[in-house]
Design an enzyme around this catalytic site. Structure first.
Site, PDB file in Angstrom:
ATOM      1  N   LYS A  51      17.968  52.540  42.300  1.00  0.00           N
ATOM      2  CA  LYS A  51      17.404  52.045  41.033  1.00  0.00           C
ATOM      3  C   LYS A  51      16.119  52.799  40.686  1.00  0.00           C
ATOM      4  O   LYS A  51      15.580  53.533  41.518  1.00  0.00           O
ATOM      5  CB  LYS A  51      17.106  50.551  41.174  1.00  0.00           C
ATOM      6  CG  LYS A  51      16.051  50.241  42.221  1.00  0.00           C
ATOM      7  CD  LYS A  51      16.000  48.753  42.554  1.00  0.00           C
ATOM      8  CE  LYS A  51      14.994  48.506  43.666  1.00  0.00           C
ATOM      9  NZ  LYS A  51      15.041  47.109  44.149  1.00  0.00           N
ATOM     10  N   ARG A 149      12.497  33.878  44.669  1.00  0.00           N
ATOM     11  CA  ARG A 149      12.583  34.781  43.522  1.00  0.00           C
ATOM     12  C   ARG A 149      13.923  34.537  42.851  1.00  0.00           C
ATOM     13  O   ARG A 149      14.121  33.490  42.261  1.00  0.00           O
ATOM     14  CB  ARG A 149      12.381  36.225  44.004  1.00  0.00           C
ATOM     15  CG  ARG A 149      12.051  37.197  42.907  1.00  0.00           C
ATOM     16  CD  ARG A 149      11.700  38.585  43.424  1.00  0.00           C
ATOM     17  NE  ARG A 149      12.806  39.223  44.149  1.00  0.00           N
ATOM     18  CZ  ARG A 149      12.815  40.496  44.546  1.00  0.00           C
ATOM     19  NH1 ARG A 149      11.773  41.275  44.306  1.00  0.00           N
ATOM     20  NH2 ARG A 149      13.841  41.010  45.181  1.00  0.00           N
ATOM     21  N   TYR A 276     -14.931  64.097  33.299  1.00  0.00           N
ATOM     22  CA  TYR A 276     -15.394  62.981  32.447  1.00  0.00           C
ATOM     23  C   TYR A 276     -16.369  62.080  33.198  1.00  0.00           C
ATOM     24  O   TYR A 276     -16.151  61.774  34.377  1.00  0.00           O
ATOM     25  CB  TYR A 276     -14.206  62.104  32.026  1.00  0.00           C
ATOM     26  CG  TYR A 276     -13.354  62.691  30.930  1.00  0.00           C
ATOM     27  CD1 TYR A 276     -13.884  62.904  29.652  1.00  0.00           C
ATOM     28  CD2 TYR A 276     -12.023  63.009  31.163  1.00  0.00           C
ATOM     29  CE1 TYR A 276     -13.087  63.435  28.640  1.00  0.00           C
ATOM     30  CE2 TYR A 276     -11.225  63.536  30.151  1.00  0.00           C
ATOM     31  CZ  TYR A 276     -11.769  63.741  28.891  1.00  0.00           C
ATOM     32  OH  TYR A 276     -10.988  64.263  27.904  1.00  0.00           O
ATOM     33  N   MET A 324      -6.067  62.994  32.078  1.00  0.00           N
ATOM     34  CA  MET A 324      -4.659  62.759  31.747  1.00  0.00           C
ATOM     35  C   MET A 324      -3.764  63.892  32.266  1.00  0.00           C
ATOM     36  O   MET A 324      -2.676  63.651  32.778  1.00  0.00           O
ATOM     37  CB  MET A 324      -4.497  62.608  30.234  1.00  0.00           C
ATOM     38  CG  MET A 324      -3.111  62.139  29.820  1.00  0.00           C
ATOM     39  SD  MET A 324      -2.930  61.988  28.044  1.00  0.00           S
ATOM     40  CE  MET A 324      -3.959  60.581  27.664  1.00  0.00           C
TER      41      MET A 324
HETATM   42  C1  LIG Z   1      15.106  47.284  45.578  1.00  0.00           C
HETATM   43  C2  LIG Z   1      15.913  46.397  46.420  1.00  0.00           C
HETATM   44  C3  LIG Z   1      16.323  46.783  47.700  1.00  0.00           C
HETATM   45  C4  LIG Z   1      15.892  48.074  48.353  1.00  0.00           C
HETATM   46  O1  LIG Z   1      14.698  47.887  49.042  1.00  0.00           O
HETATM   47  P1  LIG Z   1      14.119  48.984  50.050  1.00  0.00           P
HETATM   48  O2  LIG Z   1      12.937  48.325  50.641  1.00  0.00           O
HETATM   49  O3  LIG Z   1      13.781  50.187  49.221  1.00  0.00           O
HETATM   50  O4  LIG Z   1      15.171  49.306  51.038  1.00  0.00           O
HETATM   51  C5  LIG Z   1      17.154  45.939  48.409  1.00  0.00           C
HETATM   52  N1  LIG Z   1      17.543  44.750  47.889  1.00  0.00           N
HETATM   53  C6  LIG Z   1      17.159  44.342  46.688  1.00  0.00           C
HETATM   54  C7  LIG Z   1      17.613  43.018  46.190  1.00  0.00           C
HETATM   55  C8  LIG Z   1      16.311  45.129  45.915  1.00  0.00           C
HETATM   56  O5  LIG Z   1      15.920  44.692  44.708  1.00  0.00           O
END
Ligand SMILES: *Cc1c(COP(=O)(O)O)cnc(C)c1O
Length: 396
Positions: A51, A149, A276, A324
């Site tokens: 992701k 969560r 800056y 920047m």
């Molecule tokens: C992002 C995510 C992971 C991956 O976590 P890592 O610590 O990068 O291995 C696993 N499970 C869920 C639900 C996540 O959102």
């Protein structure tokens, strides 16, 4: 990324890009996949989490390596990220971890993506869509075992089981949960989450809901050995070489290095200000190098007067504020330093290394955020064997 120059292009293809690259060693990623797989118990396989642009490393390029590396499945947060992988024609099952709207569920079902159920509303939406369209929906039921969560809580289980019994087109392909404290050794919540997960699984089983697959551990959980035989793991950071396999002893190979070049080099006597706010003043005859990288690229402004970069294998401290598009570093005393020298912002140069952990510690954050901040303005230079190619949002 908008455009990809394919590997067949000659090296010259990189010349028209700014001389600042995130270099991504895809062979190291593949070796990390094999090393993690080798550590897992019997029957356990990897769900690679790619992701957020593969944590800045490139969703598509990582997913492509997963597809040939024996990874069971890739996971993303968004429908858009799943579509990005399918559009690249990568043949690997995809799990979407994030919440989806009903129109998105329809697209996901049509595309064959597995969907995480993030709560009772999410389960209702999936069942509604499958009933309305007659489409098969593959879900991974997320159980909140104590992280507080997403996921079904204990009070949701009866209604969820009842709804699933009336939804023959909804296939529970997996049941999973997520640890909140696996990165800390022996936090009591970790063991409690495991037993809550087991007891929620038993409750569901008694109501006729089970799945052929369970997964619970992410990178930190794998590092701590919290994986039962046959259970799958969802790992992102671990495969990027930015998390140790066994609490510090066997680190995997870092996949990403961030490099630039000295764009301006000048000698200044004592009493000159840099950047800056004039927050840095030279105290001696100084050699100051300007690097064409700034906070718009993901080099955090909190590294003003705090960060360090590597030049000719030596550390050079950031002098003054991060702008920047630019930073200045003090290279006084670095033997032979020249205009055009390579600068390592993240990664190894000679015997020294600036790790994502080091930057994260300086910033009071975690390596995940250091990687995710690397902006799309930084072209990605991929390496595999003798091949090199650039992926950038810009056309050159
Ligand atoms: C992002 C995510 C992971 C991956 O976590 P890592 O610590 O990068 O291995 C696993 N499970 C869920 C639900 C996540 O959102």
């Amino acid at each position: 990324m908008g455009r990809t120059c394919m590997p067949s292009l000659p090296d010259k293809s990189t010349e028209l890009y700014r001389p600042t690259f995130a270099e991504i060693d895809l062979d190291a990623y593949s070796r990390n996949i094999a090393a993690v797989q080798g550590r897992l118990p019997v029957g356990s396989r990897i769900i690679a989490v790619v992701k957020a642009g593969g944590y800045g490393h490139g969703t598509v390029e990582l997913a492509r390596r997963c597809a040939v590396g024996g990874v069971a499945m890739v996971a993303v947060a968004l429908l858009e990220e799943a579509i990005e992988i399918s559009s690249a024609r990568i043949d690997i099952p995809i799990l979407i971890l994030g919440a989806l709207t009903p129109p998105q569920i329809e697209v996901a079902a049509r595309s064959g993506y597995a969907m995480a159920v993030v709560g009772p509303e999410s389960l209702r939406d999936v069942c509604d869509v499958s009933a309305r369209t007659g489409r098969r929906c593959k879900v991974h039921l997320n159980l909140d075992s104590g992280m507080g969560r997403v996921g079904l809580i204990r009070d949701d289980l009866d209604a969820a089981a009842e709804l699933l019994s009336r939804s023959p087109e909804v296939e529970v392909a997996a049941i999973f949960s997520h640890y909140a404290t696996a990165s800390r050794a022996d936090h009591p919540l970790t063991a409690r989450q495991r037993s809550v997960f087991e007891s929620m699984l038993a409750t569901l089983r008694a109501r006729g809901v089970s799945a052929p697959l369970h997964h619970m551990a992410a990178s930190a959980g794998v590092m701590r050995g919290l994986v039962e035989p046959g259970e799958f793991v969802r790992v992102g950071l671990l495969l990027l070489g930015a998390e140790s396999l066994d609490d510090g002893h066997s680190r995997l190979e870092p996949v990403l290095s961030w490099r630039s070049r000295i764009a301006r080099l000048k000698r200044l006597g004592p009493g000159n200000f840099i950047g800056y706010g004039a927050s840095f003043e030279t105290r001696r005859d100084s050699l100051i190098a300007t690097i064409p990288v700034g906070y718009a690229d993901g080099y955090d402004r909190m590294l003003s007067n705090r960060g360090e970069v590597l030049i000719r294998g030596r550390r050079a401290p950031v002098a003054g504020r991060v702008s920047m598009d630019l930073i200045n570093v003090d290279v006084t005393g670095i033997e032979g330093v020249q205009f055009g020298d390579s600068v390592t912002l993240l990664g190894r140069d000679g015997d020294d290394e600036i790790s994502a952990d080091e930057l994260a510690e300086k910033l009071g954050t975690i390596p995940y955020e250091v990687f995710c901040r690397l902006s799309a303005r930084v072209p990605r230079l991929y390496r595999s064997g003798s091949q090199r190619w650039v992926s950038s949002k810009f056309n050159t």
